[in-house]
Design an enzyme around this catalytic site. Structure first.
Site, short mmCIF file in Angstrom:
data_model
loop_
_atom_site.label_atom_id
_atom_site.label_comp_id
_atom_site.label_asym_id
_atom_site.label_seq_id
_atom_site.Cartn_x
_atom_site.Cartn_y
_atom_site.Cartn_z
CB ALA A 1 -4.04 2.81 7.16
CG ASP B 1 -6.95 -7.70 1.10
OD1 ASP B 1 -7.30 -8.08 2.23
OD2 ASP B 1 -6.63 -6.51 0.85
CG HIS C 1 -17.84 -5.83 -0.61
ND1 HIS C 1 -17.24 -4.62 -0.90
CD2 HIS C 1 -19.12 -5.53 -0.26
CE1 HIS C 1 -18.12 -3.64 -0.73
NE2 HIS C 1 -19.27 -4.17 -0.34
N1 APR Z 1 -4.03 4.50 3.96
C1 APR Z 1 -5.34 4.84 4.13
N2 APR Z 1 -6.16 5.13 3.12
C2 APR Z 1 -5.65 5.10 1.87
C3 APR Z 1 -4.31 4.78 1.61
C4 APR Z 1 -3.47 4.46 2.73
N3 APR Z 1 -2.19 4.14 2.60
N4 APR Z 1 -4.11 4.84 0.27
C5 APR Z 1 -5.27 5.20 -0.28
N5 APR Z 1 -6.22 5.36 0.67
C6 APR Z 1 -7.65 5.72 0.51
C7 APR Z 1 -7.98 6.53 -0.72
O1 APR Z 1 -7.73 7.91 -0.51
C8 APR Z 1 -9.45 6.22 -0.90
O2 APR Z 1 -10.27 7.10 -0.17
O3 APR Z 1 -8.37 4.53 0.34
C9 APR Z 1 -9.58 4.80 -0.33
C10 APR Z 1 -9.84 3.71 -1.33
O4 APR Z 1 -11.06 3.94 -1.96
P1 APR Z 1 -11.65 2.95 -3.07
O5 APR Z 1 -10.60 2.65 -4.09
O6 APR Z 1 -12.91 3.52 -3.54
O7 APR Z 1 -11.88 1.59 -2.26
P2 APR Z 1 -13.10 1.20 -1.32
O8 APR Z 1 -13.67 2.37 -0.63
O9 APR Z 1 -12.64 0.06 -0.49
O10 APR Z 1 -14.15 0.67 -2.37
C11 APR Z 1 -15.35 0.11 -1.90
O11 APR Z 1 -15.93 -0.59 -4.09
O12 APR Z 1 -15.19 -1.43 -6.08
C12 APR Z 1 -15.85 -1.72 -4.93
O13 APR Z 1 -16.18 -3.81 -3.96
C13 APR Z 1 -15.19 -2.83 -4.16
O14 APR Z 1 -14.97 -3.09 -1.78
C14 APR Z 1 -14.82 -2.19 -2.86
C15 APR Z 1 -15.79 -1.02 -2.77
#
Ligand code: APR
Length: 264
Positions: free
Chosen positions: A254, A106, A121
């Site tokens: 965060a 992003d 990514h």
């Molecule tokens: N602050 C911190 N963490 C948060 C918050 C917040 N405000 N809100 C949600 N989270 C946490 C959730 O609890 C979860 O553990 O962020 C995490 C998001 O997890 P995913 O949706 O699985 O995202 P991510 O881990 O970045 O995914 C990895 O998967 O789909 C692919 O390529 C995509 O880069 C992505 C990769």
């Protein structure tokens, strides 16, 4: 208040890095992938997260692919960096943090002022020539225009295709551009991944922020850090796959927790 041991750990650390996921942008209004209103809930990743899956979907349900593209870009396009992004940028400015390693596409870390951002990514604003590798950045309004044209083309596969080939123009070398993002099943940019692996082993402290820690190879970084003796502070409202190896788990958002480190 941050726990005393966390404050001591952070103060003593000479070199710090951060590994971030979709959760760090949640407070900027971008739903996480696997959360209740996440993209992968509405669009199953086995159909929409890989190039072959998308091509297959395009043959059978082209309008769904257009809806996916619009939903994928819409929220990130409107988003602004939040206090968590700014806190990491400030840590880098003061010389404590040496890199942000992100799974996000992003661009919000860079917009908050972070300079050394390793994008595992890719980046949603960037196109890459499939032949020569040249990059081209798309402006926000260019993407908005593309999404509007896609929306108008719905109902006709040919019209959609015309819009798509208009976006992915030919490069000077004759190759065709594609979005510079890593889809499921594709390799990560190897130089970026190697550099990230080197950094997590070299630093004293790694923040793991807002990631479910389930998508590999990125998800191996906390383990590589742990093996090298790097301390891990995780920030997440809920426990993740990383929590079991974290030295400290700070439960919460965060944007609320990270800025506190600027005052210790
Ligand atoms: N602050 C911190 N963490 C948060 C918050 C917040 N405000 N809100 C949600 N989270 C946490 C959730 O609890 C979860 O553990 O962020 C995490 C998001 O997890 P995913 O949706 O699985 O995202 P991510 O881990 O970045 O995914 C990895 O998967 O789909 C692919 O390529 C995509 O880069 C992505 C990769």
């Amino acid at each position: 208040m941050l726990p005393d041991e966390v404050v001591t750990l952070y103060r003593r650390a000479k070199r710090v890095a951060a590994f971030t996921g979709a959760g760090i942008s949640e407070e900027s209004g971008i739903p996480t992938f696997r959360g209740d209103s996440g993209l992968w809930v509405k669009y199953p990743p086995e159909k929409f997260a890989s190039v072959t899956g998308l091509l297959r979907m395009f043959i059978t349900q082209p309008d769904r692919v257009v809806d996916f593209a619009i939903d994928f870009y819409r929220m990130p396009l409107m988003a602004e960096p939040n206090p968590a992004h700014y806190a990491l940028a400030e840590m880098e400015r003061t010389g404590k943090l040496i890199a942000v390693i992100t799974q996000n596409v992003d661009n919000l870390h860079q917009r908050a002022g972070s300079k050394n951002v390793l994008e595992l990514h890719g980046n949603m604003y960037r196109l890459r020539c499939m032949r020569c590798g040249k990059h081209r950045y798309m402006a926000k309004d260019e993407i908005e225009g593309m999404l509007n044209r896609l929306q108008q083309a719905k109902g006709s596969r040919i019209r959609i295709l015309r819009v798509v080939t208009g976006i992915f123009k030919r490069c000077e070398c004759g190759g065709r551009y594609r979005v510079d993002m890593v889809f499921f099943g594709e390799p990560l940019p190897q130089d970026v991944l190697f550099e990230a692996e080197r950094i997590v082993q070299e630093v004293d402290l790694l923040f793991v922020i807002g990631t479910s820690g389930v998508v590999y190879p990125a998800a191996s970084l906390p383990y590589i850090a742990k093996d090298a003796g790097t301390k891990i502070i995780e920030i997440n409202p809920v426990a993740s796959a990383v929590t079991q190896i974290a030295d400290h788990f700070l439960q919460g958002k965060a944007g609320e927790i990270l800025p506190k480190f600027l005052h210790v």
